[in-house]
Design a protein around this motif. Structure first.
Motif, PDB file in Angstrom:
ATOM      1  N   GLY B  25       0.815  -1.209   0.000  1.00 22.28           N
ATOM      2  CA  GLY B  25       0.000   0.000   0.000  1.00 22.28           C
ATOM      3  C   GLY B  25       0.845   1.255   0.000  1.00 22.28           C
ATOM      4  N   VAL B  38      -3.318  11.507  -9.906  1.00 18.64           N
ATOM      5  CA  VAL B  38      -4.437  10.695  -9.436  1.00 18.64           C
ATOM      6  C   VAL B  38      -4.719  11.013  -7.969  1.00 18.64           C
ATOM      7  CG1 VAL B  38      -5.259   8.356  -9.076  1.00 18.64           C
ATOM      8  CG2 VAL B  38      -3.752   8.852 -10.998  1.00 18.64           C
ATOM      9  N   VAL B  42      -8.114   6.836  -4.457  1.00 12.64           N
ATOM     10  CA  VAL B  42      -8.025   5.480  -4.982  1.00 12.64           C
ATOM     11  C   VAL B  42      -7.597   4.497  -3.885  1.00 12.64           C
ATOM     12  CG1 VAL B  42      -5.627   5.550  -5.787  1.00 12.64           C
ATOM     13  CG2 VAL B  42      -7.309   4.249  -7.055  1.00 12.64           C
ATOM     14  N   LEU B  43      -6.942   4.996  -2.827  1.00 13.17           N
ATOM     15  CA  LEU B  43      -6.537   4.107  -1.719  1.00 13.17           C
ATOM     16  C   LEU B  43      -7.747   3.429  -1.067  1.00 13.17           C
ATOM     17  CD1 LEU B  43      -3.689   5.533  -1.920  1.00 13.17           C
ATOM     18  CD2 LEU B  43      -3.698   5.624   0.555  1.00 13.17           C
ATOM     19  N   ARG B  46      -9.794   1.157  -3.536  1.00 14.78           N
ATOM     20  CA  ARG B  46      -9.248  -0.173  -3.825  1.00 14.78           C
ATOM     21  C   ARG B  46      -9.383  -1.090  -2.619  1.00 14.78           C
ATOM     22  NH1 ARG B  46      -9.671  -1.856  -8.391  1.00 14.78           N
ATOM     23  NH2 ARG B  46      -8.115  -3.438  -8.081  1.00 14.78           N
ATOM     24  N   SER B  49     -13.061  -2.199  -2.640  1.00 12.98           N
ATOM     25  CA  SER B  49     -13.440  -3.122  -3.717  1.00 12.98           C
ATOM     26  C   SER B  49     -12.815  -4.497  -3.552  1.00 12.98           C
ATOM     27  CB  SER B  49     -13.027  -2.559  -5.068  1.00 12.98           C
ATOM     28  OG  SER B  49     -13.609  -1.311  -5.245  1.00 12.98           O
ATOM     29  N   LEU B 286      -4.215  -2.186  -4.545  1.00 21.02           N
ATOM     30  CA  LEU B 286      -3.651  -0.877  -4.854  1.00 21.02           C
ATOM     31  C   LEU B 286      -2.408  -1.033  -5.735  1.00 21.02           C
ATOM     32  CD1 LEU B 286      -4.438   1.909  -4.048  1.00 21.02           C
ATOM     33  CD2 LEU B 286      -3.028   1.706  -2.007  1.00 21.02           C
ATOM     34  N   TRP B 289      -3.290  -2.130  -9.138  1.00 15.34           N
ATOM     35  CA  TRP B 289      -3.937  -1.040  -9.885  1.00 15.34           C
ATOM     36  C   TRP B 289      -2.887  -0.190 -10.594  1.00 15.34           C
ATOM     37  CZ3 TRP B 289      -4.610   4.347 -10.062  1.00 15.34           C
ATOM     38  CH2 TRP B 289      -5.806   4.805 -10.647  1.00 15.34           C
ATOM     39  N   ALA B 292      -1.382  -2.212 -13.440  1.00 13.99           N
ATOM     40  CA  ALA B 292      -2.280  -2.297 -14.601  1.00 13.99           C
ATOM     41  C   ALA B 292      -2.342  -0.955 -15.323  1.00 13.99           C
ATOM     42  CB  ALA B 292      -3.680  -2.723 -14.158  1.00 13.99           C
ATOM     43  N   ARG B 293      -2.374   0.127 -14.562  1.00 15.78           N
ATOM     44  CA  ARG B 293      -2.479   1.461 -15.145  1.00 15.78           C
ATOM     45  C   ARG B 293      -1.256   1.758 -16.023  1.00 15.78           C
ATOM     46  NH1 ARG B 293      -1.116   6.672 -13.391  1.00 15.78           N
ATOM     47  NH2 ARG B 293      -2.582   8.286 -14.012  1.00 15.78           N
ATOM     48  N   GLU B 294      -0.115   1.215 -15.634  1.00 14.81           N
ATOM     49  CA  GLU B 294       1.107   1.424 -16.427  1.00 14.81           C
ATOM     50  C   GLU B 294       1.179   0.450 -17.599  1.00 14.81           C
ATOM     51  OE1 GLU B 294       3.226   3.914 -15.926  1.00 14.81           O
ATOM     52  OE2 GLU B 294       1.937   4.582 -14.292  1.00 14.81           O
TER      53      GLU B 294
END
Ligand code: NA
Ligand code: NA
Lengths: 160, 428, 304
Positions: B25, B38, B42-43, B46, B49, B286, B289, B292-294
């Motif tokens: 984290g 961002v 988002v912390l 995530r 979720s 996290l 995420w 994946a974003r990269e």
């Protein structure tokens, strides 16, 4: 050391209360899954709200359980750095401090998240989503407290 | 670049002793703060979720069921049954130890539960009989990893929850690979019996076998109920967890080993373990995420394809990487970390997702007994009162044996896929 | 240079992914490369609900949403996917591209800052059965059918006399194979990809729900772009959606042909008795969402 003992007793008691809350949430969650299985065969209650409620309780159980886990030194970590004892004390303090930094970020952003997204209704329970999101900042904040007041590793676990 | 920095930060924090969940984290949070584009919202998002998933409920359920089973006297019954079946084979209690783990794995979903139950039951006896203690400990740890291979399995539940694969099919897929590894281990103990000190016991009579079998029957029936129930669609993996809990409660009440007091204690322990395990999902979500974003999974797949187009070679490389990772990172954390990256790569190479899942789970599990960070082996040492360092040499051949089993499983997909195809209607 | 991160939860073989890729190419081309769209498919960035929330919070720039999800924010959106609401896809287009659609979009924007950019056809949902043909509502009596975990689906099939059973998506195949449920419902694409034809005998074109979808972004993100870039993005979204709407029916026929080739018996179903049976359900959902006017307007826009 009487003052230290009194502090420890108070901390232990606070954690014991929190543990009781977690066990209650956890047990209700288990009972609801049971109800849901029964409901599959004898449809009577309506599956939807139980499923969503169970997921909500899981989040509460995990996040409120976090401070208990930390207080009891049961968090999952990796011990591979062989340092002399004097340095190890400092390493553990640094690790706890860094953990607290993350929890502070999570708690802080969690409050904003709960405020911004929490007003909308959840799909089937119809309650405000804040009830689903609130345990995240709450558990994180309590986690920082637990890191601050927990007994040092090796001081012996005072909880039964 | 970003991803490299993420990994470096994560490793640093991990080595410092920051809990796994917070290492993931915090390294992700630092990247987000440096990136600046961002919001940190988002912390919590995530975290939420990753925990907001019904299939995850199987984890607390199987943990609780395992805890309840452990005090209900079932372990004792299993050991007796295994003893009457294989106690007379070369290797004696070593064989009993492995077979007990096979039977025990049907009611337990984790290697830690297996090592605690089987180790405390059999290690004293093995030492008393002249088994070399470090060998006894290594056998206990090596066979304990069968727990999460043979269903039910917490690792399979996690893998299914993360990838959307059917947990029922994953359970079915684990059975033959688990038995394969058990067979490899038993052969090795048989071959080596004289060197490690195993005594043969007198062959049990038919009456004794029958009696001990009947007493262990509740433990042997449960996995059949679970798998049967899931496969026939009567209940889901989560609901099977409830069945296991109720079954354990009834069994413990009948044997008189469970009362309200220890039930509450066991529930508390299960709640705490659940928290300790699932909190990692938040940190990992996290971490994943950012990765994946990269677009990292795609880059990794591309890099791997650059190295080799051969799927067997790719699989070998992945297994090797997982073994190394498992040497340093705790099993559940490792699985949670790699699954979102590896599952898409398997698809690129046309590997069957269920087969791939089983190979990944076993590879990561092997790490849990491979030094330096060998949590299961360390646990076994503690129970057997053997210094950890003394086990390192005897561990080597067992490592080789399990790797051999793993390679068979990796290169003969039907070992994994036979049961899902025949019983689960899986695949073409 | 700006990178637009566009996430969705669907596989890369889906209608929606094709549209997203076309959008990316169009935007990149028309902006002369100053706008770059990165499509992040297949739930990499989270499930559908989470993606929409991310767009709202600004952690993602664009996502793929649908009315059922927007209904969490603006309940009246739920009306758009009621069963047997539209006479035809043309009827649906008149509704969503007309006042009803734009009005709901404006409500969503003022409540959340989310901007609905276009309207995509996710398509009709049909019923797959193992043991019987469905020709009239009575045929659903006492039949166990797998439905998604959403009140509209459960109440629709309960109103038809079936026993709706929520089963997780990866377990549908086994549940049908072992007879735990005798039916499932979904688009022909799902029926083919999940190999439902192996465990079902009949595909009944009940066409009970017409599913929509849309690209979604936030006012916050649009405002961060220049006027010209904003126009490029919005126009590209509208264009790829129109193209998708024109092509969907043809692609649906291809899926039906594939399913037929696998041996599934495909039956046409007269929607009239179903529509009649479910009209009260439409009314009660509209009342719950305080959207009776909206429902009346949609009915008025019918083909006739
Ligand atoms: Na197991
Ligand atoms: Na064992």
């Amino acid at each position: 050391m009487a003052r230290g003992d009194a502090f420890r007793r108070a901390a232990d008691r606070a954690i014991a209360v929190l543990t009781a809350v977690v066990v209650t949430v956890f047990s209700v969650m288990m009972a609801l899954v049971f109800v849901q299985v029964i409901d599959r065969f004898v449809p009577a209650f309506g599956w939807f709200w139980t499923e969503e409620l169970v997921r909500m309780l899981l989040i509460w159980s995990v996040m409120l359980g976090l401070p208990v886990v930390l207080y009891r030194h049961e968090e999952i970590l990796v011990e591979i750095l062989p340092l002399p004892e004097g340095l190890t004390v400092w390493r553990l303090r640094l690790a706890a401090a860094l953990g607290a930094v993350f929890l502070a970020l999570l708690a802080w952003s969690g409050v904003e998240f709960t405020q911004r997204s929490g007003a909308f209704a959840s799909p089937t329970l119809g309650i405000a989503r804040a009830w689903l999101y609130a345990p995240i900042p709450l558990g994180a904040a309590l986690g920082i407290v637990a890191l601050a007041i927990r007994p040092r590793l090796g001081e012996g676990r005072t909880l039964a | 670049m970003t991803v490299l920095m993420l990994f470096v930060l994560f490793t640093l924090l991990l080595v410092l002793g920051v809990p796994v969940a917070f290492s993931m984290g915090l390294s992700a949070a630092v990247i987000l703060i440096l990136d600046g584009g961002v919001p940190l919202l988002v912390l919590p998002q995530r975290f939420f979720s990753s925990l907001d998933s019904f299939p995850l409920m199987a984890i607390p359920l199987f943990i609780l069921a395992g805890n309840l089973m452990n005090v209900s006297g079932i372990t004792n019954a299993i050991v007796r049954c295994a003893s009457s079946l294989v106690g007379h084979v070369r290797g004696g209690l070593g064989q009993v130890n492995i077979l007990t783990s096979v039977m025990f794995s049907g009611i337990s979903g984790s290697a830690a539960a297996d090592v605690a139950a089987v180790g405390s039951m059999l290690l004293p006896a093995m030492k008393k009989e002249g088994y070399k203690p470090e060998h006894a400990v290594v056998i206990t740890a090596s066979s304990a990893i069968l727990g999460p291979i043979i269903p039910p399995s917490l690792l399979m539940v996690l893998y299914g929850a993360m990838t959307g694969l059917s947990i029922g099919t994953l359970f079915l897929a684990g059975i033959l690979p688990g038995l394969t590894i058990a067979a490899f281990l038993m052969l090795w103990v048989w071959w080596n019996a004289d060197r490690i000190g195993g005594l043969r016991h007198p062959r049990a009579g038919a009456a004794e076998i029958g009696r001990s079998f009947l007493r262990a029957l509740p433990a042997l029936v449960l996995p059949v109920l679970i798998i049967g129930g899931i496969q026939s669609g009567i209940f889901t993996a989560t609901e099977a967890g409830i069945l296991a809990v109720v079954y354990a409660l009834v069994f413990g009440a009948v044997t008189g080993q469970l009362d309200l007091r220890n039930s509450i204690r066991l529930t508390r322990d299960a709640a705490i373990s659940t928290s300790a395990i699932l909190i990692i999902l938040g940190g990992a979500a996290l971490f994943a995420w950012i990765i994946a974003r990269e677009g990292f999974p795609a880059q990794l797949a591309q890099a791997l394809q650059g190295l080799t187009e051969n799927r067997h070679l790719a699989l070998m490389l992945i297994i090797a990487a997982l073994l190394v990772l498992g040497m340093f990172v705790e099993t559940i954390s490792a699985l949670i970390l790699v699954t979102p990256m590896l599952a898409p790569i398997a698809a690129v190479y046309g590997l069957d997702p269920i087969h791939f899942a089983v190979v990944v789970v076993i590879s990561v599990l092997l790490g849990s007994i491979t030094p330096p960070v060998a949590i299961i082996l360390i646990l076994a040492c503690r129970i057997g009162e053997v210094p950890y360092a003394a086990t390192l040499r005897p561990f080597m051949p067992y490592f080789a044996i399990i790797v051999a089993g793993l390679l068979v499983i990796a290169f003969v997909p039907s070992v994994t896929l036979f049961l899902p195809r025949e019983l689960g209607g899986y695949g073409q | 240079d700006t990178t637009i991160r566009f996430a969705h939860h669907l596989p890369t073989t889906s209608e929606q992914h094709v549209a997203a890729e076309r959008f990316a190419a169009l935007v990149e081309d028309r902006s002369g490369g100053s706008l770059h769209v990165e499509v992040l498919p297949a739930g990499q960035m989270g499930g559908q609900r989470e993606i929409i929330e991310s767009v709202q919070l600004g952690t993602l720039d664009m996502g793929y949403g649908e009315s059922g999800l927007y209904a969490n924010y603006v309940p009246a959106f739920g009306i758009l996917t009621l069963p047997y609401l539209y006479d035809s896809p043309e009827h649906w287009r008149r509704v969503v591209l007309g006042e009803t659609g734009t009005g709901l979009g404006a409500e969503l924007e003022s409540a959340t800052g989310l901007v609905v950019m276009n309207w995509i056809e996710a398509g009709y949902r049909d019923t797959y059965t193992t043991d019987r043909e469905i020709a009239a509502p009575e045929d659903f009596k006492g039949m166990k059918i797998r439905v998604p975990e959403s009140p509209v689906f459960v109440e629709t099939f309960a109103a038809l006399g079936a026993e709706p059973t929520p089963i997780p998506s990866p377990e549908i195949y086994t549940a049908m194979q072992t007879g735990v449920v005798a039916a499932m419902e979904g688009t022909p694409e799902v029926g083919y990809i999940q190999r439902i034809y192996e465990v079902a005998t009949h595909l009944n074109k009940t066409r009970h729900i017409f599913f929509d979808g849309s690209f979604v972004t936030s006012r916050m993100f649009l405002d961060s772009l220049g006027d010209e870039e904003q126009a490029i993005v919005l126009e590209a979204a509208a264009e790829v959606a129109e193209q998708q709407r024109n092509e969907r029916a043809g692609r649906e026929e291809e899926w039906f042909a594939k399913l037929g080739a696998e041996g599934l018996e495909i039956h046409e179903v007269d929607p009239a008795p179903f529509r009649e049976a479910l009209a009260p359900l439409q009314d009660s959902f509209a009342a719950k969402a305080a959207a009776e006017d909206l429902l009346a307007a949609i009915r008025d826009a019918g083909d006739d």
